[in-house]
Design a protein around this motif. Sequence first.
Motif, PDB file in Angstrom:
ATOM      1  N   GLU A  71       0.967  -1.298   0.152  1.00 27.64           N
ATOM      2  CA  GLU A  71       0.161  -0.102   0.014  1.00 27.64           C
ATOM      3  C   GLU A  71       1.028   1.149  -0.191  1.00 27.64           C
ATOM      4  OE1 GLU A  71      -3.458   2.034   2.831  1.00 27.64           O
ATOM      5  OE2 GLU A  71      -2.435   0.328   3.386  1.00 27.64           O
ATOM      6  N   CYS A  72       0.571   2.190  -0.868  1.00 24.21           N
ATOM      7  CA  CYS A  72       1.057   3.705  -0.766  1.00 24.21           C
ATOM      8  C   CYS A  72       0.497   4.210   0.490  1.00 24.21           C
ATOM      9  CB  CYS A  72       0.552   4.400  -2.253  1.00 24.21           C
ATOM     10  SG  CYS A  72       1.252   5.752  -2.244  1.00 24.21           S
ATOM     11  N   VAL A  73       1.434   4.756   1.220  1.00 29.49           N
ATOM     12  CA  VAL A  73       0.781   5.355   2.666  1.00 29.49           C
ATOM     13  C   VAL A  73       1.339   6.849   2.692  1.00 29.49           C
ATOM     14  CG1 VAL A  73       0.701   3.020   3.663  1.00 29.49           C
ATOM     15  CG2 VAL A  73       2.992   4.397   3.903  1.00 29.49           C
ATOM     16  N   GLY A  74       2.362   7.523   1.880  1.00 31.06           N
ATOM     17  CA  GLY A  74       2.738   8.690   1.734  1.00 31.06           C
ATOM     18  C   GLY A  74       3.337   9.113   0.517  1.00 31.06           C
ATOM     19  N   VAL A  75       3.128  10.341   0.098  1.00 32.81           N
ATOM     20  CA  VAL A  75       3.612  10.825  -1.319  1.00 32.81           C
ATOM     21  C   VAL A  75       4.213  12.229  -0.873  1.00 32.81           C
ATOM     22  CG1 VAL A  75       1.419  11.498  -1.915  1.00 32.81           C
ATOM     23  CG2 VAL A  75       3.024  11.040  -3.588  1.00 32.81           C
ATOM     24  N   ILE A  76       5.263  12.669  -1.810  1.00 36.42           N
ATOM     25  CA  ILE A  76       5.506  14.227  -1.731  1.00 36.42           C
ATOM     26  C   ILE A  76       5.792  14.555  -3.279  1.00 36.42           C
ATOM     27  CG2 ILE A  76       8.017  13.715  -1.388  1.00 36.42           C
ATOM     28  CD1 ILE A  76       8.186  16.390   0.381  1.00 36.42           C
ATOM     29  N   ILE A  77       5.594  15.543  -3.657  1.00 34.34           N
ATOM     30  CA  ILE A  77       5.425  16.018  -5.237  1.00 34.34           C
ATOM     31  C   ILE A  77       6.045  17.188  -5.164  1.00 34.34           C
ATOM     32  CG2 ILE A  77       4.058  16.374  -7.290  1.00 34.34           C
ATOM     33  CD1 ILE A  77       2.134  14.173  -6.352  1.00 34.34           C
ATOM     34  N   CYS A  78       7.193  17.362  -5.720  1.00 30.25           N
ATOM     35  CA  CYS A  78       7.831  18.697  -5.811  1.00 30.25           C
ATOM     36  C   CYS A  78       8.492  18.928  -7.260  1.00 30.25           C
ATOM     37  CB  CYS A  78       9.328  18.551  -5.026  1.00 30.25           C
ATOM     38  SG  CYS A  78       9.054  17.895  -3.179  1.00 30.25           S
ATOM     39  N   ALA A 132      10.401  11.895   6.751  1.00 33.57           N
ATOM     40  CA  ALA A 132      11.279  11.018   5.712  1.00 33.57           C
ATOM     41  C   ALA A 132      11.271  11.556   4.424  1.00 33.57           C
ATOM     42  CB  ALA A 132      11.246   9.633   6.005  1.00 33.57           C
ATOM     43  N   LEU A 133       9.927  11.719   4.078  1.00 33.90           N
ATOM     44  CA  LEU A 133       9.394  12.191   2.524  1.00 33.90           C
ATOM     45  C   LEU A 133      10.231  13.626   2.317  1.00 33.90           C
ATOM     46  CD1 LEU A 133       5.716  11.062   2.323  1.00 33.90           C
ATOM     47  CD2 LEU A 133       7.674  10.087   0.881  1.00 33.90           C
ATOM     48  N   VAL A 134      10.139  14.501   3.110  1.00 31.71           N
ATOM     49  CA  VAL A 134      10.493  15.548   3.193  1.00 31.71           C
ATOM     50  C   VAL A 134      12.031  15.897   3.051  1.00 31.71           C
ATOM     51  CG1 VAL A 134      10.638  18.120   3.961  1.00 31.71           C
ATOM     52  CG2 VAL A 134       8.449  16.792   3.849  1.00 31.71           C
ATOM     53  N   VAL A 135      12.600  15.002   3.690  1.00 27.75           N
ATOM     54  CA  VAL A 135      13.953  15.073   4.022  1.00 27.75           C
ATOM     55  C   VAL A 135      14.694  14.563   2.553  1.00 27.75           C
ATOM     56  CG1 VAL A 135      16.096  13.945   5.151  1.00 27.75           C
ATOM     57  CG2 VAL A 135      14.253  15.104   6.347  1.00 27.75           C
ATOM     58  N   ARG A 136      14.140  13.311   2.224  1.00 29.66           N
ATOM     59  CA  ARG A 136      14.411  12.808   0.736  1.00 29.66           C
ATOM     60  C   ARG A 136      14.179  13.743  -0.464  1.00 29.66           C
ATOM     61  NH1 ARG A 136      13.759   8.366   4.101  1.00 29.66           N
ATOM     62  NH2 ARG A 136      14.691   6.585   3.414  1.00 29.66           N
ATOM     63  N   ASN A 157      -3.398  24.191   9.791  1.00 32.95           N
ATOM     64  CA  ASN A 157      -2.648  22.838   9.885  1.00 32.95           C
ATOM     65  C   ASN A 157      -1.570  22.787  10.596  1.00 32.95           C
ATOM     66  OD1 ASN A 157      -1.685  20.299   9.248  1.00 32.95           O
ATOM     67  ND2 ASN A 157      -2.159  20.317   6.994  1.00 32.95           N
ATOM     68  N   LEU A 158      -1.639  22.632  11.983  1.00 28.52           N
ATOM     69  CA  LEU A 158      -0.609  22.668  12.874  1.00 28.52           C
ATOM     70  C   LEU A 158       0.316  21.546  12.860  1.00 28.52           C
ATOM     71  CD1 LEU A 158      -2.742  23.935  15.842  1.00 28.52           C
ATOM     72  CD2 LEU A 158      -1.512  25.261  14.363  1.00 28.52           C
ATOM     73  N   GLY A 159      -0.116  20.498  12.380  1.00 28.99           N
ATOM     74  CA  GLY A 159       0.852  19.257  12.222  1.00 28.99           C
ATOM     75  C   GLY A 159       1.623  19.617  11.085  1.00 28.99           C
ATOM     76  N   ALA A 160       1.281  19.955   9.921  1.00 26.77           N
ATOM     77  CA  ALA A 160       2.199  20.451   8.981  1.00 26.77           C
ATOM     78  C   ALA A 160       3.166  21.242   9.276  1.00 26.77           C
ATOM     79  CB  ALA A 160       1.442  20.580   7.619  1.00 26.77           C
ATOM     80  N   LEU A 161       2.574  22.248   9.977  1.00 23.12           N
ATOM     81  CA  LEU A 161       3.419  23.561  10.283  1.00 23.12           C
ATOM     82  C   LEU A 161       4.686  22.956  11.218  1.00 23.12           C
ATOM     83  CD1 LEU A 161       0.965  26.163  10.632  1.00 23.12           C
ATOM     84  CD2 LEU A 161       2.560  26.307   9.033  1.00 23.12           C
ATOM     85  N   ALA A 162       4.453  22.098  12.230  1.00 21.16           N
ATOM     86  CA  ALA A 162       5.391  21.485  13.115  1.00 21.16           C
ATOM     87  C   ALA A 162       6.158  20.713  12.521  1.00 21.16           C
ATOM     88  CB  ALA A 162       4.529  20.900  14.292  1.00 21.16           C
ATOM     89  N   LEU A 163       6.041  19.995  11.498  1.00 24.58           N
ATOM     90  CA  LEU A 163       6.811  18.983  10.759  1.00 24.58           C
ATOM     91  C   LEU A 163       7.705  20.052   9.990  1.00 24.58           C
ATOM     92  CD1 LEU A 163       5.910  15.973   8.485  1.00 24.58           C
ATOM     93  CD2 LEU A 163       7.060  17.913   7.675  1.00 24.58           C
ATOM     94  N   TYR A 164       7.198  21.031   9.281  1.00 22.85           N
ATOM     95  CA  TYR A 164       8.378  21.897   8.624  1.00 22.85           C
ATOM     96  C   TYR A 164       9.133  22.627   9.055  1.00 22.85           C
ATOM     97  CZ  TYR A 164       5.072  20.405   4.472  1.00 22.85           C
ATOM     98  OH  TYR A 164       4.477  19.825   3.687  1.00 22.85           O
ATOM     99  N   GLU A 165       8.658  23.333  10.274  1.00 18.13           N
ATOM    100  CA  GLU A 165       9.579  24.214  11.234  1.00 18.13           C
ATOM    101  C   GLU A 165      10.409  23.422  12.089  1.00 18.13           C
ATOM    102  OE1 GLU A 165       6.331  27.944  11.747  1.00 18.13           O
ATOM    103  OE2 GLU A 165       6.291  26.314  13.377  1.00 18.13           O
ATOM    104  N   GLY A 166       9.966  22.129  12.277  1.00 23.22           N
ATOM    105  CA  GLY A 166      11.087  21.162  13.171  1.00 23.22           C
ATOM    106  C   GLY A 166      12.029  20.824  12.108  1.00 23.22           C
TER     107      GLY A 166
END
Length: 192
Positions: A71-78, A132-136, A157-166
């Motif tokens: 199963e595909c459980v995550g994706v990042i598109i840049c 892990a997706l963002v770092v890759r 979206n506090l979860g996303a903001l925390a991830l990026y700022e972290g």
Amino acid sequence: MDLERLKAAAATTKPSIQFKTYTCESDLQPAIKLIERDLSEPYSIYTYRYFVHQWPRLCILAHDTSTAENECVGVIICKLEPHRRRYNEGYFDSSTEQQQQDGGGGSVALNRGYIGMVAVGKPYRKMGIGSALVVRALCAMKEEGAEEVALEAESVNLGALALYEGLGFVREKRLHRYYLGGTDAYRLKMYL
């Protein structure tokens, strides 16, 4: 940016997660399904294809190999493109030598990465998959010559903001009523 520190910090806590870059159209449907379920903005198939066909190395999928369907459980598109900035914004050396190299126009192109979409399935959140997706993606962009990376995230979206700022992104500005639903966004940036 210390990529090695980020790589270590972005290790997923679920060993069955495997990451791969986009290779063909069959990778796209599971990614679209995740994004449509989790993001507030609708995108046409052409928007996805714009990204994945031009920058396949910057489109990364996370699969759970412990599931029967892988199963595909995550994706990042840049993407990564030249972006013009003015000298007086303080990002470049405004010396005469730099202006002569640019033809005296007062601006210069820099390679800007852009994170267009990130989604992780709800049962797989808080396992380090998003990080892990963002770092890759950041590492791939850096290898391809990115000097900065930008993205927008919903202000609620506090979860996303925390991830990026972290990971080291900083809020550049608030974009009022940026999304179709009327919510604000923050533009975040990281200088590589």
